[in-house]
Write a protein that holds these residues in place. Structure first.
Motif, PDB file in Angstrom:
ATOM      1  N   ASP A   4       0.861  -1.175   0.000  1.00 46.95           N
ATOM      2  CA  ASP A   4       0.000   0.000   0.000  1.00 46.95           C
ATOM      3  C   ASP A   4       0.896   1.222   0.000  1.00 46.95           C
ATOM      4  N   ALA A   5       0.313   2.369  -0.266  1.00 47.20           N
ATOM      5  CA  ALA A   5       1.113   3.591  -0.363  1.00 47.20           C
ATOM      6  C   ALA A   5       0.227   4.801  -0.158  1.00 47.20           C
ATOM      7  N   SER A   6       0.831   5.848   0.382  1.00 48.07           N
ATOM      8  CA  SER A   6       0.139   7.119   0.541  1.00 48.07           C
ATOM      9  C   SER A   6       1.186   8.222   0.501  1.00 48.07           C
ATOM     10  N   VAL A   7       0.757   9.424   0.817  1.00 46.96           N
ATOM     11  CA  VAL A   7       1.684  10.547   0.921  1.00 46.96           C
ATOM     12  C   VAL A   7       1.547  11.140   2.321  1.00 46.96           C
ATOM     13  N   ALA A   8       2.592  11.825   2.743  1.00 49.58           N
ATOM     14  CA  ALA A   8       2.584  12.490   4.041  1.00 49.58           C
ATOM     15  C   ALA A   8       2.922  13.961   3.855  1.00 49.58           C
ATOM     16  N   ARG A   9       2.284  14.775   4.648  1.00 47.85           N
ATOM     17  CA  ARG A   9       2.607  16.203   4.713  1.00 47.85           C
ATOM     18  C   ARG A   9       2.827  16.532   6.171  1.00 47.85           C
ATOM     19  N   ASN A  10       3.918  17.252   6.457  1.00 45.14           N
ATOM     20  CA  ASN A  10       4.293  17.556   7.841  1.00 45.14           C
ATOM     21  C   ASN A  10       4.464  16.279   8.669  1.00 45.14           C
ATOM     22  N   GLY A  11       4.871  15.199   8.006  1.00 43.90           N
ATOM     23  CA  GLY A  11       5.069  13.935   8.710  1.00 43.90           C
ATOM     24  C   GLY A  11       3.782  13.214   9.062  1.00 43.90           C
ATOM     25  N   ILE A  12       2.646  13.706   8.566  1.00 44.33           N
ATOM     26  CA  ILE A  12       1.346  13.092   8.839  1.00 44.33           C
ATOM     27  C   ILE A  12       0.889  12.352   7.590  1.00 44.33           C
ATOM     28  N   ILE A  13       0.747  11.038   7.675  1.00 43.89           N
ATOM     29  CA  ILE A  13       0.367  10.220   6.527  1.00 43.89           C
ATOM     30  C   ILE A  13      -1.125  10.376   6.271  1.00 43.89           C
ATOM     31  N   PHE A  14      -1.469  10.767   5.058  1.00 46.20           N
ATOM     32  CA  PHE A  14      -2.856  11.060   4.704  1.00 46.20           C
ATOM     33  C   PHE A  14      -3.693   9.794   4.666  1.00 46.20           C
ATOM     34  N   LYS A  15      -4.834   9.826   5.384  1.00 47.86           N
ATOM     35  CA  LYS A  15      -5.798   8.710   5.423  1.00 47.86           C
ATOM     36  C   LYS A  15      -5.107   7.403   5.805  1.00 47.86           C
ATOM     37  N   LEU A  16      -4.220   7.463   6.772  1.00 51.15           N
ATOM     38  CA  LEU A  16      -3.444   6.279   7.151  1.00 51.15           C
ATOM     39  C   LEU A  16      -4.349   5.127   7.574  1.00 51.15           C
ATOM     40  N   GLU A  17      -5.413   5.408   8.313  1.00 49.57           N
ATOM     41  CA  GLU A  17      -6.275   4.321   8.777  1.00 49.57           C
ATOM     42  C   GLU A  17      -6.897   3.569   7.610  1.00 49.57           C
ATOM     43  N   ASP A  18      -7.313   4.300   6.579  1.00 53.95           N
ATOM     44  CA  ASP A  18      -7.873   3.645   5.397  1.00 53.95           C
ATOM     45  C   ASP A  18      -6.843   2.772   4.699  1.00 53.95           C
ATOM     46  N   HIS A  19      -5.612   3.267   4.616  1.00 55.08           N
ATOM     47  CA  HIS A  19      -4.562   2.488   3.962  1.00 55.08           C
ATOM     48  C   HIS A  19      -4.204   1.247   4.779  1.00 55.08           C
ATOM     49  N   LEU A  20      -4.178   1.379   6.086  1.00 57.36           N
ATOM     50  CA  LEU A  20      -3.912   0.209   6.928  1.00 57.36           C
ATOM     51  C   LEU A  20      -5.026  -0.824   6.791  1.00 57.36           C
ATOM     52  N   ASP A  21      -6.270  -0.373   6.774  1.00 53.18           N
ATOM     53  CA  ASP A  21      -7.394  -1.302   6.612  1.00 53.18           C
ATOM     54  C   ASP A  21      -7.273  -2.058   5.297  1.00 53.18           C
ATOM     55  N   ARG A  22      -6.962  -1.344   4.216  1.00 56.22           N
ATOM     56  CA  ARG A  22      -6.847  -2.001   2.909  1.00 56.22           C
ATOM     57  C   ARG A  22      -5.666  -2.962   2.886  1.00 56.22           C
ATOM     58  N   PHE A  23      -4.563  -2.570   3.515  1.00 50.29           N
ATOM     59  CA  PHE A  23      -3.361  -3.415   3.559  1.00 50.29           C
ATOM     60  C   PHE A  23      -3.648  -4.724   4.278  1.00 50.29           C
ATOM     61  N   PHE A  24      -4.289  -4.653   5.424  1.00 54.98           N
ATOM     62  CA  PHE A  24      -4.595  -5.869   6.179  1.00 54.98           C
ATOM     63  C   PHE A  24      -5.648  -6.712   5.453  1.00 54.98           C
ATOM     64  N   ASN A  25      -6.563  -6.065   4.765  1.00 55.00           N
ATOM     65  CA  ASN A  25      -7.542  -6.816   3.971  1.00 55.00           C
ATOM     66  C   ASN A  25      -6.856  -7.541   2.821  1.00 55.00           C
ATOM     67  N   SER A  26      -5.912  -6.870   2.149  1.00 56.63           N
ATOM     68  CA  SER A  26      -5.172  -7.516   1.063  1.00 56.63           C
ATOM     69  C   SER A  26      -4.397  -8.724   1.567  1.00 56.63           C
ATOM     70  N   MET A  27      -3.748  -8.592   2.736  1.00 54.72           N
ATOM     71  CA  MET A  27      -3.031  -9.732   3.306  1.00 54.72           C
ATOM     72  C   MET A  27      -3.980 -10.902   3.557  1.00 54.72           C
ATOM     73  N   ALA A  28      -5.134 -10.614   4.127  1.00 54.12           N
ATOM     74  CA  ALA A  28      -6.089 -11.679   4.439  1.00 54.12           C
ATOM     75  C   ALA A  28      -6.562 -12.381   3.173  1.00 54.12           C
ATOM     76  N   LEU A  29      -6.742 -11.622   2.096  1.00 53.33           N
ATOM     77  CA  LEU A  29      -7.264 -12.196   0.861  1.00 53.33           C
ATOM     78  C   LEU A  29      -6.274 -13.130   0.175  1.00 53.33           C
ATOM     79  N   ILE A  30      -4.973 -13.003   0.477  1.00 55.96           N
ATOM     80  CA  ILE A  30      -4.013 -13.945  -0.111  1.00 55.96           C
ATOM     81  C   ILE A  30      -3.342 -14.813   0.962  1.00 55.96           C
ATOM     82  N   ASP A  31      -3.975 -14.892   2.134  1.00 56.73           N
ATOM     83  CA  ASP A  31      -3.559 -15.833   3.175  1.00 56.73           C
ATOM     84  C   ASP A  31      -2.176 -15.534   3.749  1.00 56.73           C
ATOM     85  N   ILE A  32      -1.847 -14.258   3.897  1.00 59.66           N
ATOM     86  CA  ILE A  32      -0.637 -13.877   4.623  1.00 59.66           C
ATOM     87  C   ILE A  32      -1.052 -13.545   6.050  1.00 59.66           C
TER      88      ILE A  32
END
Length: 282
Positions: A34-62
């Protein structure tokens, strides 16, 4: 540091990081990212990206050996090590390290990688993109953010070689998405985008464009549209974490969009305000 690479606890400059030869990402692209951008060291929509990342892992059995909270804390800590807080932030997990074999042991320990480097976003909203269309020959895991991106690489290179900005995929004339973006349209005051199915990635910017459209009082429609409907739309919009709401001026050499600049500007203003508000330092 000017840039940073992380691999299973080791931190170096990007050019210095070495990854084990037997990492399954090397042989099979066996992993997700997954990937996003950060401004002032704050990652934009980080929670959404983490949710998608963990969902992707689950979908391929990692099965990760880290929690969402631990990854969040790691990414936030790594941001503080860079000389600038305006960053491109990429994180991936592979299934692990093992001798090449298509099958895998359930006991493999996943390998976590991160890299960060300076990013300069252009949210001036002045540039309109030029695109090309191509049949979508990718496999049916497009909703999973896997490392298997060879069709995207080849399509993107074809566009770049023609001086274009992106590629629009279609399956039997149904528009799916772009090589590394989602695509939506404004037509008769309606914000329309493809439904979430196995043909498209659930884009974070796509999600927030839907929410912002609703907040502005636009009708929204998650329904497939064809290449011809796209070409006839009032506005064509490409969206990704690094380009939240980019309008299009040309597809396959044909002029498109530019017929609803007021709604387009409202949408851009709304989502960019959200970006700056979320990444401002109090």
């Amino acid at each position: 540091m000017e840039d940073l690479a992380y691999y299973n606890g080791k931190i170096t400059r990007l050019s210095e990081m070495m990854v084990p030869f037997n990492d399954r990402s090397h042989f099979f692209g066996d992993g997700v990212y997954d990937a996003s951008v950060a401004r002032n060291g704050i990652i934009f929509k980080l929670e959404d990206h983490l949710d998608r990342f963990f969902n992707s892992m689950a979908l391929i059995d990692i099965q990760p050996d880290f929690t969402k909270d631990e990854l969040r804390e790691l990414l936030q800590a790594l941001c503080q090590k860079l000389d600038t807080g305006d960053l491109f932030v990429y994180f991936q997990v592979s299934r692990g390290t093992a001798i090449r074999n298509h099958s895998y042991a359930q006991t493999l320990k996943p390998n976590l990688s991160v890299y960060m480097l300076p990013w300069t976003g252009d949210f001036s909203s002045q540039k309109r993109l030029k695109l090309m269309t191509t049949p979508d020959h990718r496999f049916e895991f497009c909703h999973i953010k896997t490392l298997n991106l060879l069709p995207n690489v080849l399509a993107s290179q074809a566009a770049t070689s023609q001086g274009l900005d992106e590629v629009v995929y279609h399956r039997d004339q149904r528009v799916t998405e772009c090589a590394h973006s989602n695509i939506s349209i404004l037509i008769n005051g309606v914000f329309q985008t493809a439904p979430l199915d196995h043909w498209i990635l659930p884009g974070i910017a796509r999600k927030y464009l839907l929410l912002m459209s609703q907040a502005l009082g636009f009708d929204v429609l998650e329904h497939p549209f064809t290449v011809e409907e796209m070409l006839a739309a009032d506005e064509v919009i490409v969206s990704s974490s690094g380009s939240l709401c980019a309008p299009v001026s040309e597809i396959d050499g044909r002029a498109v969009g530019g017929r609803d600049p007021e709604r387009l500007q409202q949408l851009q203003d709304k989502i960019y305000q959200d970006f700056f508000k979320e990444t401002d330092i109090d």
